[in-house]
Design a protein around this motif. Structure first.
Motif, short mmCIF file in Angstrom:
data_model
loop_
_atom_site.label_atom_id
_atom_site.label_comp_id
_atom_site.label_asym_id
_atom_site.label_seq_id
_atom_site.Cartn_x
_atom_site.Cartn_y
_atom_site.Cartn_z
N LEU A 164 9.44 -6.49 -3.96
CA LEU A 164 8.84 -5.20 -4.32
C LEU A 164 9.90 -4.40 -5.06
O LEU A 164 10.97 -4.10 -4.52
CB LEU A 164 8.38 -4.43 -3.08
CG LEU A 164 7.64 -3.12 -3.37
CD1 LEU A 164 6.30 -3.39 -4.06
CD2 LEU A 164 7.42 -2.31 -2.09
N LEU A 165 9.61 -4.06 -6.33
CA LEU A 165 10.51 -3.26 -7.14
C LEU A 165 10.19 -1.78 -7.00
O LEU A 165 9.04 -1.39 -6.79
CB LEU A 165 10.39 -3.64 -8.62
CG LEU A 165 10.72 -5.07 -9.01
CD1 LEU A 165 10.54 -5.24 -10.52
CD2 LEU A 165 12.14 -5.44 -8.60
N LEU A 178 13.23 -2.96 -3.64
CA LEU A 178 13.04 -2.30 -2.36
C LEU A 178 13.10 -3.31 -1.22
O LEU A 178 13.62 -3.02 -0.14
CB LEU A 178 11.70 -1.56 -2.35
CG LEU A 178 11.59 -0.38 -3.31
CD1 LEU A 178 10.15 0.09 -3.43
CD2 LEU A 178 12.48 0.76 -2.84
N PHE A 179 12.51 -4.49 -1.45
CA PHE A 179 12.69 -5.59 -0.50
C PHE A 179 12.52 -6.91 -1.21
O PHE A 179 11.93 -7.00 -2.29
CB PHE A 179 11.77 -5.47 0.73
CG PHE A 179 10.29 -5.62 0.48
CD1 PHE A 179 9.72 -6.81 0.02
CD2 PHE A 179 9.41 -4.57 0.78
CE1 PHE A 179 8.35 -6.96 -0.16
CE2 PHE A 179 8.03 -4.71 0.59
CZ PHE A 179 7.51 -5.91 0.12
N ARG A 180 13.06 -7.96 -0.60
CA ARG A 180 12.86 -9.35 -1.01
C ARG A 180 12.69 -10.16 0.28
O ARG A 180 13.61 -10.25 1.09
CB ARG A 180 14.02 -9.88 -1.84
CG ARG A 180 13.81 -11.34 -2.31
CD ARG A 180 14.97 -11.83 -3.16
NE ARG A 180 14.98 -11.26 -4.49
CZ ARG A 180 14.62 -11.90 -5.59
NH1 ARG A 180 14.22 -13.18 -5.52
NH2 ARG A 180 14.68 -11.31 -6.77
N LEU A 181 11.50 -10.72 0.45
CA LEU A 181 11.16 -11.46 1.66
C LEU A 181 11.07 -12.95 1.34
O LEU A 181 10.59 -13.34 0.28
CB LEU A 181 9.82 -10.99 2.22
CG LEU A 181 9.67 -9.49 2.49
CD1 LEU A 181 8.24 -9.18 2.93
CD2 LEU A 181 10.68 -9.03 3.53
N GLU A 182 11.52 -13.78 2.27
CA GLU A 182 11.40 -15.22 2.12
C GLU A 182 10.09 -15.68 2.74
O GLU A 182 9.73 -15.27 3.85
CB GLU A 182 12.57 -15.93 2.79
CG GLU A 182 13.92 -15.63 2.14
CD GLU A 182 15.05 -16.41 2.79
OE1 GLU A 182 14.78 -17.15 3.77
OE2 GLU A 182 16.20 -16.28 2.34
N TYR A 213 3.38 -4.40 4.68
CA TYR A 213 4.80 -4.05 4.83
C TYR A 213 5.01 -2.64 4.29
O TYR A 213 4.31 -2.20 3.36
CB TYR A 213 5.70 -5.01 4.05
CG TYR A 213 5.77 -6.40 4.64
CD1 TYR A 213 6.75 -6.73 5.57
CD2 TYR A 213 4.85 -7.37 4.27
CE1 TYR A 213 6.81 -8.00 6.11
CE2 TYR A 213 4.90 -8.64 4.81
CZ TYR A 213 5.89 -8.95 5.73
OH TYR A 213 5.94 -10.21 6.28
N ASP A 214 6.00 -1.95 4.86
CA ASP A 214 6.40 -0.68 4.26
C ASP A 214 7.41 -0.96 3.16
O ASP A 214 7.79 -2.10 2.90
CB ASP A 214 6.94 0.29 5.32
CG ASP A 214 8.20 -0.21 6.03
OD1 ASP A 214 8.96 -1.01 5.44
OD2 ASP A 214 8.42 0.21 7.18
N SER A 215 7.85 0.10 2.48
CA SER A 215 8.69 -0.09 1.30
C SER A 215 10.08 -0.62 1.61
O SER A 215 10.80 -1.04 0.70
CB SER A 215 8.81 1.23 0.52
OG SER A 215 9.37 2.24 1.33
N SER A 216 10.48 -0.61 2.88
CA SER A 216 11.77 -1.18 3.25
C SER A 216 11.65 -2.63 3.69
O SER A 216 12.65 -3.25 4.07
CB SER A 216 12.41 -0.35 4.37
OG SER A 216 11.62 -0.43 5.56
N GLY A 217 10.42 -3.18 3.66
CA GLY A 217 10.23 -4.56 4.08
C GLY A 217 9.91 -4.72 5.55
O GLY A 217 9.87 -5.85 6.06
N GLY A 218 9.64 -3.62 6.23
CA GLY A 218 9.27 -3.70 7.64
C GLY A 218 7.77 -3.91 7.79
O GLY A 218 6.98 -3.24 7.12
#
Length: 411
Positions: A164-165, A178-182, A213-218
């Motif tokens: 998410l940019l 903002l986050f990068r999830l595997e 997810y929220d913008s921090s990847g949570g």
């Protein structure tokens, strides 16, 4: 470098009716996913000039990666530089996201409209190449209707990375994740909605559900089934995601992410929709589930309309105007204007892109409020078509190279 493009045909007045960016002012701002994020500054960024009318243009990338911008007001062309040869491209009406298969390069056209629901602000800044978001495999890009706030989602098929940019950072010329999830590798989606995102989860390499997810990847705790998730678009009502059994509509209500299902009508079997298209922001979206199988989704009504095209199609988009126009590209190269009531033929052009389709190229068909734009890669042309006036060819532009990918920018 600025140059001139040869205008082959100019029919009618050169001055466009530039209310093309004017949307529906009757919507409730609370239902608009763009209204949830940053209204301060009315979309202005440092160094940008506010202008009186939409600075509409066609920004193109050729097969070799050369980027050019055609200003539809004065017909001048600006060469913007070169990106890696792309295999696909996505846009939000300001940025072009060029997928090379080993990353996504971002082009800022430098022109955009900020939508305040009941009025609009128009801006022009210096265009630039912003850089690359690294990733492995083909990328699916999902945008919102705002180019100065919120997020932009990228999903990389081979690595499974979900990115998410920060779109506000893009407006300042910065690429910030903002986050990068595997995830497990698959053809998935990262769909931004306000300050949230829906990310596909896969089983056996196929997307089967979406997770909030929220913008921090949570994780937000929201999980919703969506078999064979594919295709997404943002309207004024919310973000749409295609599923084998219908679609999901995602919104932000009272600061919380919500998702609801809009199933296909009873008796309609599972179907795969690869993409939706419409006049930007409008609530009705169109898709093809087969060469003659048109599916319209009304996001306000939460309902589907199933239509049968009179001829096989390569693409369809919903204008969603008072006349209920659909624009379609027939497989023989004609642009058709169809009724959204029964898909009957209203009017048509001659075959404009037959050589491109025969060569396996993919012309781009874009709808705004008053004009359609159709790219002809093999023919090296860009067409401006007045679809409400008998599909009249208003202007034809010759291009120096094949316009493999085209975006209408400034809207």
């Amino acid at each position: 470098m600025r140059s001139r493009i040869t205008t082959l045909v100019v029919v009618g007045t050169l001055a466009l009716s530039l209310s093309a960016c004017a949307g529906d002012a009757s919507v409730d701002p609370a239902a608009d996913p763009a209204s949830e994020s940053g209204t301060a500054g009315h979309g202005a960024v440092e160094g940008a000039e506010e202008v009186a009318e939409p600075p509409l243009g066609l920004t193109t990338i050729d097969a070799g990666g050369q980027v050019a911008h055609l200003d539809l007001l004065d017909e001048s062309v600006t060469d913007l530089g070169t990106v890696a040869p792309p295999s696909a491209m996505a846009t939000d009406g300001r940025y072009l996201f060029a997928d090379s298969g080993s990353g996504v390069e971002i082009v800022d056209s430098g022109v955009w409209t900020w939508d305040h629901v009941d009025h609009f602000h128009y801006y022009r800044a210096a265009p630039r190449l912003l850089g690359t978001v690294g990733g492995h495999g083909s990328a699916t890009v999902a945008t919102t209707n705002s180019s100065t706030s919120g997020g932009t989602g990228l999903s990389f098929a081979d690595s499974g990375d979900a990115v998410l940019l920060d779109t506000e950072a893009l407006s300042r010329g910065e690429i910030h994740e903002l986050f990068r999830l595997e995830r497990e590798p698959h053809d998935g989606l990262v769909v931004p909605i306000g300050s949230f995102a829906l990310v596909t989860r896969s089983e056996g390499g196929e997307a089967t559900s979406v997770i909030g997810y929220d913008s921090s990847g949570g994780p937000t705790g929201l999980v919703h089934p969506c078999p064979a998730a594919s295709g997404t678009i943002t309207t004024r009502v919310g973000a749409v995601i295609g599923c084998a059994d219908g679609a999901l509509l995602a919104r932000v209500d009272d600061g919380a992410l919500s998702v609801e299902s809009i199933p296909y009508p009873q008796g309609v079997g599972p179907s795969s929709i690869g993409s939706f298209d419409n006049r930007e922001g409008r609530p009705t979206v169109a898709a093809l589930a087969g060469p003659t199988d048109i599916r319209l989704l009304g996001t306000r009504e939460r309902s589907w309309t199933l239509l049968t095209s009179p001829v096989p199609l390569a693409h369809v988009t919903a204008v969603d105007d008072e006349e209920g126009h659909l624009l379609a590209l027939a497989q023989d190269g004609r642009m058709l204007v169809l009724s959204a009531q029964d898909a009957s033929l209203v009017t048509e052009t001659e075959a404009l892109v037959g050589d491109s389709l025969s060569a396996g190229l993919s012309p781009t068909l874009i709808a705004d409020q008053h004009r359609a734009y159709l790219s002809a890669p093999a023919e090296r042309r860009l067409y401006e078509i007045d679809f409400a006036d008998g599909a009249r060819i208003a202007r034809v532009f010759d291009t120096a190279t094949e316009p493999a990918f085209v975006a209408e920018t400034g809207r």
